[in-house]
Write a protein that holds these residues in place. Sequence first.
Motif, PDB file in Angstrom:
ATOM      1  N   PHE A 119       0.792  -1.098  -0.059  1.00  0.00           N
ATOM      2  CA  PHE A 119      -0.063  -0.100  -0.016  1.00  0.00           C
ATOM      3  C   PHE A 119       0.939   1.072   0.044  1.00  0.00           C
ATOM      4  CE2 PHE A 119      -2.396   3.286   2.233  1.00  0.00           C
ATOM      5  CZ  PHE A 119      -3.588   3.512   1.478  1.00  0.00           C
ATOM      6  N   ASP A 120       1.695   1.259   0.943  1.00  0.00           N
ATOM      7  CA  ASP A 120       2.724   2.377   0.899  1.00  0.00           C
ATOM      8  C   ASP A 120       3.465   2.605  -0.189  1.00  0.00           C
ATOM      9  OD1 ASP A 120       1.886   2.788   3.639  1.00  0.00           O
ATOM     10  OD2 ASP A 120       3.481   1.691   4.407  1.00  0.00           O
ATOM     11  N   ALA A 121       3.820   1.584  -1.301  1.00  0.00           N
ATOM     12  CA  ALA A 121       4.626   1.629  -2.258  1.00  0.00           C
ATOM     13  C   ALA A 121       3.778   2.517  -3.496  1.00  0.00           C
ATOM     14  CB  ALA A 121       5.092   0.541  -2.839  1.00  0.00           C
ATOM     15  N   GLY A 122       2.598   2.451  -3.307  1.00  0.00           N
ATOM     16  CA  GLY A 122       1.537   2.948  -4.235  1.00  0.00           C
ATOM     17  C   GLY A 122       1.528   4.745  -3.972  1.00  0.00           C
ATOM     18  N   GLY A 123       1.870   5.156  -2.806  1.00  0.00           N
ATOM     19  CA  GLY A 123       1.687   6.507  -2.342  1.00  0.00           C
ATOM     20  C   GLY A 123       0.124   6.963  -2.066  1.00  0.00           C
ATOM     21  N   LEU A 124      -0.612   6.173  -1.810  1.00  0.00           N
ATOM     22  CA  LEU A 124      -1.863   6.276  -1.618  1.00  0.00           C
ATOM     23  C   LEU A 124      -2.215   6.932  -0.004  1.00  0.00           C
ATOM     24  CD1 LEU A 124      -3.851   3.535  -3.260  1.00  0.00           C
ATOM     25  CD2 LEU A 124      -3.439   5.795  -4.142  1.00  0.00           C
ATOM     26  N   ARG A 125      -3.124   7.498   0.282  1.00  0.00           N
ATOM     27  CA  ARG A 125      -3.526   7.860   1.541  1.00  0.00           C
ATOM     28  C   ARG A 125      -4.459   6.815   2.135  1.00  0.00           C
ATOM     29  NH1 ARG A 125      -3.130  14.508   2.190  1.00  0.00           N
ATOM     30  NH2 ARG A 125      -0.774  14.707   1.729  1.00  0.00           N
ATOM     31  N   MET A 126      -5.722   6.860   1.268  1.00  0.00           N
ATOM     32  CA  MET A 126      -6.786   5.695   1.523  1.00  0.00           C
ATOM     33  C   MET A 126      -7.410   5.128   0.459  1.00  0.00           C
ATOM     34  SD  MET A 126     -10.036   8.180   2.551  1.00  0.00           S
ATOM     35  CE  MET A 126     -11.083   6.746   3.283  1.00  0.00           C
ATOM     36  N   LEU A 127      -8.003   4.401   0.930  1.00  0.00           N
ATOM     37  CA  LEU A 127      -8.590   3.312  -0.249  1.00  0.00           C
ATOM     38  C   LEU A 127      -9.942   3.088  -0.028  1.00  0.00           C
ATOM     39  CD1 LEU A 127      -7.665   2.055  -2.962  1.00  0.00           C
ATOM     40  CD2 LEU A 127      -7.049   0.043  -1.556  1.00  0.00           C
ATOM     41  N   ARG A 128     -10.870   3.248  -0.927  1.00  0.00           N
ATOM     42  CA  ARG A 128     -12.109   2.869  -0.602  1.00  0.00           C
ATOM     43  C   ARG A 128     -12.761   1.610  -1.488  1.00  0.00           C
ATOM     44  NH1 ARG A 128     -12.846   7.975  -2.313  1.00  0.00           N
ATOM     45  NH2 ARG A 128     -13.738   7.516  -4.205  1.00  0.00           N
ATOM     46  N   PRO A 129     -13.296   0.585  -0.872  1.00  0.00           N
ATOM     47  CA  PRO A 129     -14.000  -0.455  -1.332  1.00  0.00           C
ATOM     48  C   PRO A 129     -14.679  -0.085  -2.835  1.00  0.00           C
ATOM     49  CG  PRO A 129     -14.432  -0.884   0.517  1.00  0.00           C
ATOM     50  CD  PRO A 129     -13.877   0.493   0.482  1.00  0.00           C
ATOM     51  N   GLY A 130     -14.447  -0.726  -3.689  1.00  0.00           N
ATOM     52  CA  GLY A 130     -15.200  -0.608  -5.100  1.00  0.00           C
ATOM     53  C   GLY A 130     -14.208   0.492  -6.100  1.00  0.00           C
ATOM     54  N   GLN A 131     -13.207   0.992  -5.730  1.00  0.00           N
ATOM     55  CA  GLN A 131     -12.031   1.574  -6.376  1.00  0.00           C
ATOM     56  C   GLN A 131     -11.398   0.733  -7.384  1.00  0.00           C
ATOM     57  OE1 GLN A 131     -10.316   4.331  -3.330  1.00  0.00           O
ATOM     58  NE2 GLN A 131     -10.404   5.775  -4.690  1.00  0.00           N
ATOM     59  N   ARG A 132     -11.319   1.064  -8.745  1.00  0.00           N
ATOM     60  CA  ARG A 132     -10.348   0.344  -9.391  1.00  0.00           C
ATOM     61  C   ARG A 132      -8.915   0.912  -9.307  1.00  0.00           C
ATOM     62  NH1 ARG A 132     -11.486  -4.086 -12.032  1.00  0.00           N
ATOM     63  NH2 ARG A 132     -10.298  -3.614 -13.964  1.00  0.00           N
ATOM     64  N   VAL A 133      -8.236  -0.187  -8.951  1.00  0.00           N
ATOM     65  CA  VAL A 133      -6.591  -0.182  -8.566  1.00  0.00           C
ATOM     66  C   VAL A 133      -5.572  -0.913  -9.700  1.00  0.00           C
ATOM     67  CG1 VAL A 133      -6.986   0.344  -6.269  1.00  0.00           C
ATOM     68  CG2 VAL A 133      -6.565  -1.921  -7.225  1.00  0.00           C
ATOM     69  N   ARG A 134      -4.506  -0.330  -9.684  1.00  0.00           N
ATOM     70  CA  ARG A 134      -3.538  -0.969 -10.463  1.00  0.00           C
ATOM     71  C   ARG A 134      -2.720  -1.774  -9.606  1.00  0.00           C
ATOM     72  NH1 ARG A 134       1.704   0.031 -12.245  1.00  0.00           N
ATOM     73  NH2 ARG A 134       1.689   2.031 -11.234  1.00  0.00           N
ATOM     74  N   ILE A 135      -2.421  -2.876  -9.779  1.00  0.00           N
ATOM     75  CA  ILE A 135      -1.400  -3.645  -8.708  1.00  0.00           C
ATOM     76  C   ILE A 135      -0.321  -4.414  -9.653  1.00  0.00           C
ATOM     77  CG2 ILE A 135      -3.355  -4.298  -7.264  1.00  0.00           C
ATOM     78  CD1 ILE A 135      -3.471  -7.051  -8.226  1.00  0.00           C
ATOM     79  N   GLU A 136       0.773  -4.385  -8.918  1.00  0.00           N
ATOM     80  CA  GLU A 136       2.027  -5.170  -9.358  1.00  0.00           C
ATOM     81  C   GLU A 136       1.915  -6.360  -8.451  1.00  0.00           C
ATOM     82  OE1 GLU A 136       5.103  -2.985 -10.052  1.00  0.00           O
ATOM     83  OE2 GLU A 136       4.290  -1.323 -11.299  1.00  0.00           O
ATOM     84  N   THR A 137       2.435  -7.680  -8.968  1.00  0.00           N
ATOM     85  CA  THR A 137       2.609  -8.690  -8.063  1.00  0.00           C
ATOM     86  C   THR A 137       3.774  -9.364  -8.463  1.00  0.00           C
ATOM     87  OG1 THR A 137       1.488 -10.397  -9.726  1.00  0.00           O
ATOM     88  CG2 THR A 137       0.130  -9.230  -8.178  1.00  0.00           C
ATOM     89  N   GLU A 138       4.314 -10.614  -7.687  1.00  0.00           N
ATOM     90  CA  GLU A 138       5.345 -11.074  -7.688  1.00  0.00           C
ATOM     91  C   GLU A 138       5.350 -12.660  -7.150  1.00  0.00           C
ATOM     92  OE1 GLU A 138       8.876  -8.997  -6.315  1.00  0.00           O
ATOM     93  OE2 GLU A 138       8.451  -9.887  -4.150  1.00  0.00           O
ATOM     94  N   GLY A 139       6.188 -13.528  -7.817  1.00  0.00           N
ATOM     95  CA  GLY A 139       6.287 -14.776  -6.938  1.00  0.00           C
ATOM     96  C   GLY A 139       5.048 -15.805  -7.155  1.00  0.00           C
ATOM     97  N   GLU A 140       5.309 -16.792  -6.616  1.00  0.00           N
ATOM     98  CA  GLU A 140       4.128 -17.885  -6.650  1.00  0.00           C
ATOM     99  C   GLU A 140       4.068 -18.371  -5.234  1.00  0.00           C
ATOM    100  OE1 GLU A 140       1.401 -18.900  -8.301  1.00  0.00           O
ATOM    101  OE2 GLU A 140       1.885 -17.602  -9.820  1.00  0.00           O
ATOM    102  N   PRO A 141       3.183 -18.417  -4.312  1.00  0.00           N
ATOM    103  CA  PRO A 141       1.723 -17.554  -4.729  1.00  0.00           C
ATOM    104  C   PRO A 141       1.871 -16.292  -4.914  1.00  0.00           C
ATOM    105  CG  PRO A 141       1.710 -18.397  -2.459  1.00  0.00           C
ATOM    106  CD  PRO A 141       3.048 -18.862  -3.022  1.00  0.00           C
ATOM    107  N   ARG A 142       1.198 -15.509  -5.755  1.00  0.00           N
ATOM    108  CA  ARG A 142       1.328 -14.212  -6.141  1.00  0.00           C
ATOM    109  C   ARG A 142       1.174 -13.441  -4.765  1.00  0.00           C
ATOM    110  NH1 ARG A 142      -2.991 -13.208 -10.929  1.00  0.00           N
ATOM    111  NH2 ARG A 142      -4.118 -14.774  -9.762  1.00  0.00           N
ATOM    112  N   ARG A 143       1.989 -12.259  -4.548  1.00  0.00           N
ATOM    113  CA  ARG A 143       1.948 -11.369  -3.713  1.00  0.00           C
ATOM    114  C   ARG A 143       1.952 -10.032  -4.252  1.00  0.00           C
ATOM    115  NH1 ARG A 143       5.714  -8.371  -0.947  1.00  0.00           N
ATOM    116  NH2 ARG A 143       7.669  -8.819  -2.097  1.00  0.00           N
TER     117      ARG A 143
END
Length: 65
Positions: free
Chosen positions: A32-56
């Motif tokens: 969450f901190d890596a994205g520079g956000l202050r807050m997040l509301r359910p339902g918002q569209r977000v962009r995520i980056e993942t790595e590894g298996e299982p995905r993180r």
Amino acid sequence: MQATAYTYDPETRTGQVLLDDGTPLPFDAPAFDAGGLRMLRPGQRVRIETEGEPRRITLVTLQTF
């Protein structure tokens, strides 16, 4: 990758997103901190980056067009 914010706890800065296939995927405070956000509301569209298996999730930020 895109997803939809599902849950978010502002005290711990953790939560879950739903992938477009409906799969929930948790994120931790560093992601969450890596994205520079202050807050997040359910339902918002977000962009995520993942790595590894299982995905993180390594980054959560708002989806912009």
